[in-house]
Write a protein that holds these residues in place. Structure first.
Motif, PDB file in Angstrom:
ATOM      1  N   ASP A   1      11.542   4.143  -2.869  1.00  0.00           N
ATOM      2  CA  ASP A   1      11.174   5.552  -2.672  1.00  0.00           C
ATOM      3  C   ASP A   1      10.816   5.834  -1.215  1.00  0.00           C
ATOM      4  O   ASP A   1      11.198   6.872  -0.653  1.00  0.00           O
ATOM      5  CB  ASP A   1      10.000   5.924  -3.575  1.00  0.00           C
ATOM      6  CG  ASP A   1      10.383   5.947  -5.055  1.00  0.00           C
ATOM      7  OD1 ASP A   1      11.596   5.952  -5.340  1.00  0.00           O
ATOM      8  OD2 ASP A   1       9.480   5.947  -5.907  1.00  0.00           O
ATOM      9  N   PHE A   2      10.082   4.902  -0.606  1.00  0.00           N
ATOM     10  CA  PHE A   2       9.624   5.109   0.777  1.00  0.00           C
ATOM     11  C   PHE A   2      10.802   5.258   1.730  1.00  0.00           C
ATOM     12  O   PHE A   2      10.889   6.216   2.493  1.00  0.00           O
ATOM     13  CB  PHE A   2       8.742   3.938   1.205  1.00  0.00           C
ATOM     14  CG  PHE A   2       8.268   4.018   2.628  1.00  0.00           C
ATOM     15  CD1 PHE A   2       7.203   4.831   2.973  1.00  0.00           C
ATOM     16  CD2 PHE A   2       8.894   3.279   3.627  1.00  0.00           C
ATOM     17  CE1 PHE A   2       6.772   4.912   4.288  1.00  0.00           C
ATOM     18  CE2 PHE A   2       8.477   3.361   4.943  1.00  0.00           C
ATOM     19  CZ  PHE A   2       7.404   4.179   5.272  1.00  0.00           C
TER      20      PHE A   2
ATOM     21  N   GLU B   1       8.231   1.490  -5.119  1.00  0.00           N
ATOM     22  CA  GLU B   1       7.577   2.105  -3.968  1.00  0.00           C
ATOM     23  C   GLU B   1       8.395   1.882  -2.696  1.00  0.00           C
ATOM     24  O   GLU B   1       8.546   2.797  -1.876  1.00  0.00           O
ATOM     25  CB  GLU B   1       6.173   1.522  -3.793  1.00  0.00           C
ATOM     26  CG  GLU B   1       5.361   2.149  -2.674  1.00  0.00           C
ATOM     27  CD  GLU B   1       5.050   3.621  -2.915  1.00  0.00           C
ATOM     28  OE1 GLU B   1       4.903   4.352  -1.908  1.00  0.00           O
ATOM     29  OE2 GLU B   1       4.977   4.032  -4.088  1.00  0.00           O
TER      30      GLU B   1
ATOM     31  N   LYS C   1       0.850  -1.185   0.000  1.00  0.00           N
ATOM     32  CA  LYS C   1       0.000   0.000   0.000  1.00  0.00           C
ATOM     33  C   LYS C   1       0.892   1.243   0.000  1.00  0.00           C
ATOM     34  O   LYS C   1       1.798   1.362   0.831  1.00  0.00           O
ATOM     35  CB  LYS C   1      -0.918  -0.001   1.218  1.00  0.00           C
ATOM     36  CG  LYS C   1      -1.908   1.160   1.242  1.00  0.00           C
ATOM     37  CD  LYS C   1      -2.861   1.063   2.413  1.00  0.00           C
ATOM     38  CE  LYS C   1      -3.918  -0.009   2.185  1.00  0.00           C
ATOM     39  NZ  LYS C   1      -4.952   0.002   3.249  1.00  0.00           N
ATOM     40  N   THR C   2       0.644   2.156  -0.920  1.00  0.00           N
ATOM     41  CA  THR C   2       1.450   3.367  -1.044  1.00  0.00           C
ATOM     42  C   THR C   2       1.016   4.402  -0.012  1.00  0.00           C
ATOM     43  O   THR C   2       0.021   4.226   0.704  1.00  0.00           O
ATOM     44  CB  THR C   2       1.309   3.970  -2.454  1.00  0.00           C
ATOM     45  OG1 THR C   2      -0.049   4.448  -2.611  1.00  0.00           O
ATOM     46  CG2 THR C   2       1.600   2.927  -3.523  1.00  0.00           C
ATOM     47  N   ASN C   3       1.760   5.500   0.062  1.00  0.00           N
ATOM     48  CA  ASN C   3       1.404   6.584   0.987  1.00  0.00           C
ATOM     49  C   ASN C   3       0.055   7.203   0.651  1.00  0.00           C
ATOM     50  O   ASN C   3      -0.599   7.800   1.503  1.00  0.00           O
ATOM     51  CB  ASN C   3       2.489   7.671   0.960  1.00  0.00           C
ATOM     52  CG  ASN C   3       3.760   7.231   1.672  1.00  0.00           C
ATOM     53  OD1 ASN C   3       3.697   6.432   2.591  1.00  0.00           O
ATOM     54  ND2 ASN C   3       4.903   7.739   1.226  1.00  0.00           N
ATOM     55  N   ASN C   4      -0.353   7.047  -0.608  1.00  0.00           N
ATOM     56  CA  ASN C   4      -1.644   7.602  -1.038  1.00  0.00           C
ATOM     57  C   ASN C   4      -2.796   6.647  -0.764  1.00  0.00           C
ATOM     58  O   ASN C   4      -3.944   6.948  -1.082  1.00  0.00           O
ATOM     59  CB  ASN C   4      -1.604   7.915  -2.537  1.00  0.00           C
ATOM     60  CG  ASN C   4      -0.542   8.943  -2.877  1.00  0.00           C
ATOM     61  OD1 ASN C   4      -0.273   9.831  -2.067  1.00  0.00           O
ATOM     62  ND2 ASN C   4       0.058   8.823  -4.048  1.00  0.00           N
TER      63      ASN C   4
END
Length: 410
Positions: free
Chosen positions: A335-336, A332, A316-319
């Motif tokens: 990047d996180f 992802e 699950k992404t930050n969005n």
């Protein structure tokens, strides 16, 4: 059971009162699997009979990959049950024993998710995890990712379960790891010594060590591919040749040529099996048992659960979006953590500063000075001697044993 005959083929192998087995074939992807569908009985005596029947069937399949799923009507421990009696039953112990004897590896679903409940309220409600999937057989070259999930409520007392078999998304970049079985290759230490001396690197001592290791790493990858080869392919080839020799002996008796060939193949097989045992011991990460006592099966079974569990199928992404594509999952994740570890860009910088004010300092001034003091050669040696020889202390993939077996770099 329902399937599309244009894409999927199914042939029934055995049918019993509480389970059936068959072979499923995906024509497009040339995938063939044995499957067993279980509807577990309620009586303990009947359960033991069914477990024994399935165990014998698995043994007859001779290490073929087999998927076993359905309603087993049993739990493995009390965490898989809510409500009712909290005592571990004989049926639970029999079920766990059967799982271990059969070499089954559970394909995990949502942790502590119950698949059945009695649909009662309050203290009368009982929920249990009775439905699940297992995989058995030879998982060495199994090229697919397995995902098990529980489907939305169907109106019955059981939640349906689903198994997805996903095709490999392509070659993944795996980090280099020095294989302990390479040390069983004749003259490998001499080969490493020659490579080390041939590698010309200029700079400080630590700079030369780091860059020479990088050069040796690339040479080992090429050497493994072109000279050492795949031990599992070699094992299959030797076993096939031994069968041909045995057939010849049965037809015309033993002669000198067959005797020498059989002796040669048996020695080669023994050598390959020794390498295989070292290979699986390293993969299993078991440190309390040594190789040399034919523990290959134990080491292999230690690896199986991790291969099934260590899969990130969704993130699950930050969005708040759920990502399932392997490439997007990798991006992802990178990047996180890049954003968190980058102090200048991290949105959590202010929060981190606030939190740090409330964290007490537990280290005294003397402890801090001790941690930052120069280390002596004796302390480095003591630390190295305490490390497991097969562990890699850094991302370069070379274990402590590699340095112990080779001369000190110049």
């Amino acid at each position: 059971m329902i399937w599309d005959p244009c894409n999927i083929g199914f042939s029934l192998l055995e049918s019993h009162d509480s389970w059936l087995s068959g072979r499923v074939t995906n024509f497009k992807h040339k995938l063939a699997l044995l499957i067993i569908n279980v509807y577990g009985p309620t009586q303990n005596e009947n359960k033991r009979r069914v477990w024994k029947e399935i165990e014998e069937f698995i043994r007859r399949t001779q290490e073929q990959t087999c998927i076993i799923g359905g309603d087993f009507n049993s739990i493995t421990n009390q965490s898989e049950k809510r409500g009712g009696k909290g005592k571990t039953s004989r049926a639970t112990l029999d079920f766990v024993d059967w799982i271990h004897r059969s070499g089954l590896v559970e394909i995990n679903m949502v942790k502590n998710a119950f698949t059945w409940n009695n649909k009662r309220l309050g203290f009368s409600n009982i929920a249990e995890k009775l439905d699940r999937f297992f995989i058995s057989g030879n998982l060495i070259n199994f090229p697919y990712t397995l995902q098990a999930s529980i489907l939305p409520f169907s109106g019955l007392d059981h939640f349906p379960i689903q198994l997805n078999i996903l095709l490999d998304s392509g070659p993944r970049r795996c980090p280099f790891k020095f294989e302990q079985m390479w040390l069983k290759y004749d003259n490998i230490l001499r080969i490493l010594e020659v490579w080390w001396k041939e590698a010309e690197v200029f700079g400080s001592r630590i700079f030369k060590v780091v860059n020479k290791l990088k050069i040796i790493k690339q040479k080992l990858i090429i050497w493994n591919r072109e000279h050492y080869g795949n031990i599992f392919d070699k094992k299959s080839q030797v076993e096939a040749e031994l069968k041909e020799v045995n057939k010849a002996v049965m037809l015309r008796g033993m002669d000198e040529v067959l005797f020498l060939r059989e002796k040669e193949l048996l020695l080669e097989q023994e050598n390959i099996l020794a390498k295989e045992e070292v290979f699986w011991k390293q993969k299993s990460r078991e440190t309390w048992m040594d190789e040399g006592d034919n523990n290959t099966e134990f080491f292999h079974n230690s690896v199986k659960p991790r291969r099934v569990i260590n899969i990130i199928s969704k993130i699950k992404t930050n969005n708040g979006l759920e990502v399932e594509d392997p490439k997007l999952i990798s991006k992802e994740a990178v990047d996180f953590f890049s954003n968190i570890l980058n102090i200048d860009l991290s949105p959590y910088r202010l929060d981190q500063d606030k939190i740090m004010k409330f964290i007490p300092k537990l280290l005294s001034k003397e402890h801090t000075q001790g941690l930052t003091a120069k280390f002596s050669l004796s302390k480095v040696e003591a630390a190295l001697m305490q490390m497991n020889l097969e562990k890699s202390p850094s991302p370069d993939g070379f274990p402590i044993d590699f340095f112990f077996r080779n001369a000190s770099p110049s």
